[in-house]
Motif scaffolding. Structure first.
Motif, short mmCIF file in Angstrom:
data_model
loop_
_atom_site.label_atom_id
_atom_site.label_comp_id
_atom_site.label_asym_id
_atom_site.label_seq_id
_atom_site.Cartn_x
_atom_site.Cartn_y
_atom_site.Cartn_z
N LEU B 16 -2.61 -45.29 -103.68
CA LEU B 16 -2.63 -45.03 -104.15
C LEU B 16 -1.06 -46.06 -105.28
O LEU B 16 -0.73 -47.01 -104.45
N PRO B 17 -1.45 -46.63 -106.33
CA PRO B 17 -0.77 -47.58 -107.45
C PRO B 17 0.89 -47.49 -107.45
O PRO B 17 1.48 -45.91 -107.03
N GLY B 18 1.34 -48.49 -106.85
CA GLY B 18 2.90 -48.14 -106.16
C GLY B 18 2.96 -47.63 -105.01
O GLY B 18 4.31 -48.05 -105.21
N LEU B 19 2.12 -47.37 -104.18
CA LEU B 19 2.93 -47.39 -102.89
C LEU B 19 2.33 -48.15 -101.89
O LEU B 19 0.66 -48.14 -102.53
N GLU B 86 -6.77 -44.86 -122.81
CA GLU B 86 -7.09 -43.84 -121.34
C GLU B 86 -5.82 -42.70 -121.34
O GLU B 86 -5.32 -42.38 -122.20
N VAL B 87 -6.80 -41.67 -120.41
CA VAL B 87 -5.76 -39.91 -120.63
C VAL B 87 -4.64 -40.45 -120.26
O VAL B 87 -3.55 -39.63 -121.52
N ALA B 88 -3.70 -41.44 -119.68
CA ALA B 88 -2.46 -41.69 -119.66
C ALA B 88 -2.04 -42.69 -121.17
O ALA B 88 -0.53 -41.60 -121.91
N TRP B 91 -1.78 -39.18 -123.74
CA TRP B 91 -0.70 -38.08 -122.60
C TRP B 91 0.76 -38.26 -123.30
O TRP B 91 1.29 -38.12 -123.58
N ASP B 94 0.77 -37.63 -126.78
CA ASP B 94 1.07 -36.40 -127.05
C ASP B 94 2.39 -35.80 -126.20
O ASP B 94 3.19 -35.43 -127.10
N ARG B 95 2.92 -36.26 -125.37
CA ARG B 95 4.07 -35.97 -125.32
C ARG B 95 5.27 -36.48 -126.35
O ARG B 95 6.21 -35.62 -126.41
N GLY B 107 -11.99 -44.19 -122.64
CA GLY B 107 -11.92 -44.39 -121.27
C GLY B 107 -12.34 -46.15 -120.14
O GLY B 107 -12.63 -46.18 -119.32
N GLU B 178 1.97 -51.78 -122.86
CA GLU B 178 0.87 -50.80 -122.14
C GLU B 178 1.88 -49.29 -123.25
O GLU B 178 3.03 -49.09 -122.69
N ASP B 180 1.79 -46.63 -122.55
CA ASP B 180 2.14 -45.16 -121.80
C ASP B 180 3.44 -45.63 -120.52
O ASP B 180 4.66 -44.96 -120.28
N TYR B 181 3.98 -47.03 -120.75
CA TYR B 181 5.04 -47.92 -120.61
C TYR B 181 6.30 -47.72 -121.73
O TYR B 181 7.54 -47.90 -121.64
N LEU B 182 5.57 -47.42 -123.07
CA LEU B 182 6.98 -47.40 -124.32
C LEU B 182 7.83 -46.54 -124.81
O LEU B 182 7.58 -45.36 -124.24
#
Lengths: 198, 198
Positions: B16-19, B86-88, B91, B94-95, B107, B178, B180-182
């Motif tokens: 997994l990313p991050g591990l 990406e889906v991320a 999200w 959407d969040r 994709g 990116e 997802d990090y903002l």
């Protein structure tokens, strides 16, 4: 919002040590993108662990068999018993292949702060193993932390009535260090230079 | 050594990313210690995701339903289409609850280095959605990276023949950042100040 299933998975992953909410979400997206290569194997691995693993009633190790493969291994020296705080410590020592004996996992360390008392650890089981006889040496392989050393002292007192040599890991452990994070060289030095208590 | 089941779980987690391998082992030990509280829920969540989630054939979102809850939501403005990599990213937007329209997940992004070509992304599906009509505006919400912006340029050219307003996220995205990090504030600024392409 993501679906409840995804939220639940993100939550479950974010509770793992080392993962926060954001990295958990990254991990979930990775799993969703690689369903065959990542999600499937992880699911299968979790199922296998959940279904097959048990805690060894003798030593406290986690394994597919009870007694565990270490307790059942006739090549292991049953006269030498290495007491560790956690299963992680057992694995760390076992990976180093330096200790030919068996283990005993306490399941933690004495801690006034966290309210861990002797009866919360598997000390009675350790005493019972010594009463059964056949053990010549007990290696107290606690972490080199205040609580680890307190636990070692307490254990040394609890088992001093048995005719066994009580040793502890030698210098080599850096102060405040935890077994699972040490390199093998340091572990080897500490194990080779182990010395009698008191 | 730990049992093969535990090794397999450690391996699956370490991918997994991050591990990494060591944090994966920590995570496994955590799961073994908290079987009821951690391993059970994680297993159940993985099963639910694996069994129930599908990719929306309309927009590429991942959800329990196809079409997904966003595409099926009548309160969403179908005339406004936000294209993300990406889906991320979907999200993340959407969040923030700032975009009232629908989405289109590519994709990925065009990349000479990684060999990602237009036909590897869901661009044909985007064109088909525009051909179906009913869309007034396409927001190109690519990442503010070289590849994201290249993708946005390519898309703008591909869809310029349609009678739609083509916009892109405004300044506010830090260069190299990116989605997802903002933080939400930056996202809000970028979305509010979106401007026509060309």
């Amino acid at each position: 919002m993501a679906s409840p299933e995804i939220e639940a998975l993100t939550q479950a992953l974010s509770r793992l040590p080392g993962l926060g909410p954001r990295s958990a979400r990254r991990a979930v997206l990775h799993l969703l993108k690689k369903r065959e290569a990542a999600l499937g194997p992880l699911r299968a691995a979790l199922e296998a662990v959940d279904e097959r693993l048990a805690t060894c009633r003798t030593c406290g190790n986690v394994d597919t068999a009870d007694p565990c493969s270490i307790c059942a291994d006739p090549r292991r020296d049953a006269r030498s018993l290495c007491v560790v705080e956690e299963v992680a410590d057992l694995w760390a020592l076992d990976r180093s292949r330096l200790f030919p004996g068996r283990f005993h996992v306490l399941g933690g360390r004495l801690s006034a702060l966290e309210g861990v008392r002797p009866e919360d650890l598997s000390i009675d089981r350790l005493v019972a193993r010594l009463e059964d006889g056949g053990v010549d040496e007990v290696v107290l392989a606690m972490n080199a932390t205040l609580e680890g050393q307190t636990t070692a002292h307490y254990l040394a007192e609890r088992i001093e009535r048995f005719p066994v040599r009580i040793t502890q890991l030698a210098h080599g452990l850096p102060v405040g260090g935890e077994l699972d994070y040490l390199d093998e060289g340091t572990l080897a030095q500490a194990l080779r230079a182990r010395r009698p208590v008191g």
